[in-house]
Design an enzyme around this catalytic site. Structure first.
Site, PDB file in Angstrom:
ATOM      1  N   GLU A 153      77.209  32.655  44.337  1.00  0.00           N
ATOM      2  CA  GLU A 153      77.379  31.959  45.626  1.00  0.00           C
ATOM      3  C   GLU A 153      78.839  31.764  46.048  1.00  0.00           C
ATOM      4  O   GLU A 153      79.239  30.661  46.403  1.00  0.00           O
ATOM      5  CB  GLU A 153      76.674  30.591  45.567  1.00  0.00           C
ATOM      6  CG  GLU A 153      75.201  30.706  45.256  1.00  0.00           C
ATOM      7  CD  GLU A 153      74.483  29.364  45.236  1.00  0.00           C
ATOM      8  OE1 GLU A 153      75.160  28.310  45.241  1.00  0.00           O
ATOM      9  OE2 GLU A 153      73.248  29.366  45.219  1.00  0.00           O
ATOM     10  N   ASN A 195      75.674  37.335  42.482  1.00  0.00           N
ATOM     11  CA  ASN A 195      74.403  36.735  42.917  1.00  0.00           C
ATOM     12  C   ASN A 195      74.647  35.771  44.084  1.00  0.00           C
ATOM     13  O   ASN A 195      75.602  34.992  44.050  1.00  0.00           O
ATOM     14  CB  ASN A 195      73.818  35.958  41.723  1.00  0.00           C
ATOM     15  CG  ASN A 195      72.378  35.547  41.905  1.00  0.00           C
ATOM     16  OD1 ASN A 195      71.527  36.385  42.201  1.00  0.00           O
ATOM     17  ND2 ASN A 195      72.097  34.259  41.708  1.00  0.00           N
ATOM     18  N   HIS A 232      65.547  32.913  48.549  1.00  0.00           N
ATOM     19  CA  HIS A 232      64.797  31.668  48.784  1.00  0.00           C
ATOM     20  C   HIS A 232      64.394  31.664  50.255  1.00  0.00           C
ATOM     21  O   HIS A 232      65.252  31.542  51.134  1.00  0.00           O
ATOM     22  CB  HIS A 232      65.685  30.448  48.500  1.00  0.00           C
ATOM     23  CG  HIS A 232      66.123  30.348  47.070  1.00  0.00           C
ATOM     24  ND1 HIS A 232      65.253  30.084  46.046  1.00  0.00           N
ATOM     25  CD2 HIS A 232      67.339  30.479  46.491  1.00  0.00           C
ATOM     26  CE1 HIS A 232      65.914  30.046  44.897  1.00  0.00           C
ATOM     27  NE2 HIS A 232      67.180  30.292  45.138  1.00  0.00           N
ATOM     28  N   GLU A 261      65.799  34.984  42.450  1.00  0.00           N
ATOM     29  CA  GLU A 261      65.314  33.588  42.471  1.00  0.00           C
ATOM     30  C   GLU A 261      64.229  33.418  43.516  1.00  0.00           C
ATOM     31  O   GLU A 261      64.187  32.416  44.241  1.00  0.00           O
ATOM     32  CB  GLU A 261      66.480  32.628  42.767  1.00  0.00           C
ATOM     33  CG  GLU A 261      67.632  32.762  41.794  1.00  0.00           C
ATOM     34  CD  GLU A 261      68.773  31.794  42.061  1.00  0.00           C
ATOM     35  OE1 GLU A 261      68.593  30.831  42.843  1.00  0.00           O
ATOM     36  OE2 GLU A 261      69.852  31.996  41.477  1.00  0.00           O
ATOM     37  N   ASP A 263      61.451  32.573  45.914  1.00  0.00           N
ATOM     38  CA  ASP A 263      60.384  31.621  46.247  1.00  0.00           C
ATOM     39  C   ASP A 263      60.211  31.649  47.755  1.00  0.00           C
ATOM     40  O   ASP A 263      61.169  31.887  48.495  1.00  0.00           O
ATOM     41  CB  ASP A 263      60.631  30.201  45.698  1.00  0.00           C
ATOM     42  CG  ASP A 263      61.999  29.609  45.995  1.00  0.00           C
ATOM     43  OD1 ASP A 263      62.707  30.119  46.882  1.00  0.00           O
ATOM     44  OD2 ASP A 263      62.363  28.615  45.333  1.00  0.00           O
TER      45      ASP A 263
END
Ligand code: XIL
Length: 454
Positions: A153, A195, A232, A261, A263
């Site tokens: 990030e 990432n 996400h 990650e 979701d």
């Protein structure tokens, strides 16, 4: 490849239906189905849930890759400066390895979840502390990590495409590449990833900025192997229509792409369709090597109110699970670690032969450098199949040149130097290694060899 195999069988004999059922074997778990195309399916795991039998039952049944949800972050692994703490991370790593699952390391350098001592640091002291952290943690887990999220990030949201302001960023723009170099030196066998989130839509400034950084790293020989898209999603940040384009464009830079990650908030059919879209996008991109969901049950999620995962709070499979499994079983491109060809004898059984493809080997380098010179030892490792020969390419930085070499034939002595096996070290059984080496003048720092089998 699978489509070709199936059509051969269909036209072959009256026993075709039986053969088809076994050859095009659909997996019955997420991990097994992903593995059919050479991919993995992973989940984030929390160490304190490893005593929950429902949780562990699903984990062991469905997944073949694990990410520590919090236990490998900086505040967890170095709570006091210079005092490293691996107990909780080790519980996850040991559980995974005991079950034959691989581990993604998350994360070595990040503006968030820093321990207090690091939050208060700046300048050279912080840069050195960060590099020491990367080195210590990657060394401790050397050989146990499939891929590290080296930096997490580092770019800002919004339309600027700028780096995110943070104490690490204020140590200088080169903090990211410095972290990658330290990680490569500490664990040459791990894939090194950048990432981030909000990097799913190809048109977004943040996506473009990350793309340009990775392109620049590849051009300058900064060691980077993969890009992680956290992915996400919710109604404010839906699965973009160009998601596959984004995955493909990153892959085209010569890096693996992983969904790290995943979701997706929602429920029922709409959620199931979104999961299907994401999985199919990955399967369509040869270098999209795996998918990790950020937790097992909705109640395990960091965003549990959005019920964004594949199992409900009781551990039952949701519609999104079924659509994900079906999408994984629907075929798609195969990750090129090897290619599989099949021949069907008119009356006999189906024979499957695995022939190493361009990705059938990997190469890593260990450098011994001094001012003005270096010795490089390159380790060549066969993939999941035996290989009969290999070619390694090393892109030497400008100013560096090779003076002598052993255990490999060389073409060129500067720039992109190619190394070919000699008579006695071309044949490698699956998973085995051989080494060659060379001496040179100048600096070879950041050297990232690539390997092609055959
Ligand atoms: C989250 C964890 O899931 C939470 O338990 C924790 O409180 C905060 O971090 N991006 C990342 C992950 O890279 O590490 C974050 O994980 C979610 C967003």
């Amino acid at each position: 490849m699978r489509a070709a195999l199936v059509s051969t069988l269909v036209t072959a004999t009256t026993g075709a239906a039986v053969l088809l059922a076994t050859s095009a074997s659909a997996g019955t778990t997420l991990g097994a189905s992903a593995a059919e195309s050479g991919r993995y399916f992973g989940t984030a795991v929390a160490a304190n849930k490893l005593s929950d039998s429902t949780y562990v039952g699903i984990l062991n049944r469905e997944f073949n890759m694990v990410t520590a949800e919090n236990e490998m972050k900086i505040d967890a692994t170095e709570p006091q400066q210079g005092q490293f703490s691996y107990a909780n991370a080790d519980r996850i790593v040991n559980h995974a390895r005991g079950q034959g699952m691989r581990v993604r390391g998350h994360t070595l350098a990040w503006h968030s979840q820093q321990p207090g001592w690091m939050q208060n640091m700046s300048g050279t002291a912080l840069r050195n502390a960060m590099l020491n952290h990367v080195t210590q943690v990657a060394t401790y887990y050397r050989g146990k990590i499939y891929a590290w999220d080296v930096v997490n990030e580092a770019f800002a949201d919004g339309s600027t495409g700028a780096r995110r302001d943070s104490n690490l960023q204020r140590t200088g723009d080169d903090w990211i590449e410095a972290a990658f170099r330290a990680a490569r030196a500490a664990d040459p066998g791990a894939k090194l990833c950048y990432n981030d989130y909000n990097t799913d839509d190809w048109t977004h400034a943040k996506t473009q900025a990350v793309y340009r950084m990775v392109q620049d790293f590849k051009q300058r020989g900064v060691p980077i192997d993969c890009v992680g898209l956290q992915s996400h999603f919710n109604s404010q940040s839906p699965v973009p229509s160009n998601y596959q384009t984004t995955l493909q464009n990153f892959a085209n830079l010569g890096v693996d792409v992983q969904i790290t990650e995943l979701d997706i908030e929602g429920s029922g059919t709409a959620q199931a369709q979104n999961y299907e879209r994401v999985v199919k996008a990955c399967l369509a991109v040869t270098r999209c090597t795996g998918i990790t969901v950020w937790g097992i049950r909705d109640t395990d999620s960091w965003r549990s109110s959005g019920t964004p995962l594949l199992f409900d709070g009781s551990g039952n499979k949701k519609a999104a699970y079924t659509s994900t499994l079906n999408a994984l079983n629907s075929g798609g491109s195969t990750v090129p670690t090897s290619t599989t060809t099949s021949t069907t004898e008119p009356t006999g059984p189906t024979t499957t032969t695995t022939i190493p493809g361009p990705g059938g080997c990997t190469a890593s380098v260990s450098l011994n450098s001094w001012n003005g010179g270096f010795v490089a030892t390159v380790k060549v490792t066969a993939g999941s199949s035996a290989i009969n020969g290999w070619t390694v390419t090393t892109n030497l930085p400008s100013g560096a040149s090779v003076t002598n070499a052993w255990n490999a034939d060389r073409s060129g002595n500067s720039g992109a130097v190619q190394w070919r096996n000699v008579s006695y070290n071309g044949r490698l059984a699956a998973g085995t290694s051989t080494e060659f080496g060379f001496q040179g003048t100048g600096s070879a720092s950041g050297l990232t060899p690539t390997c092609a089998a055959g």
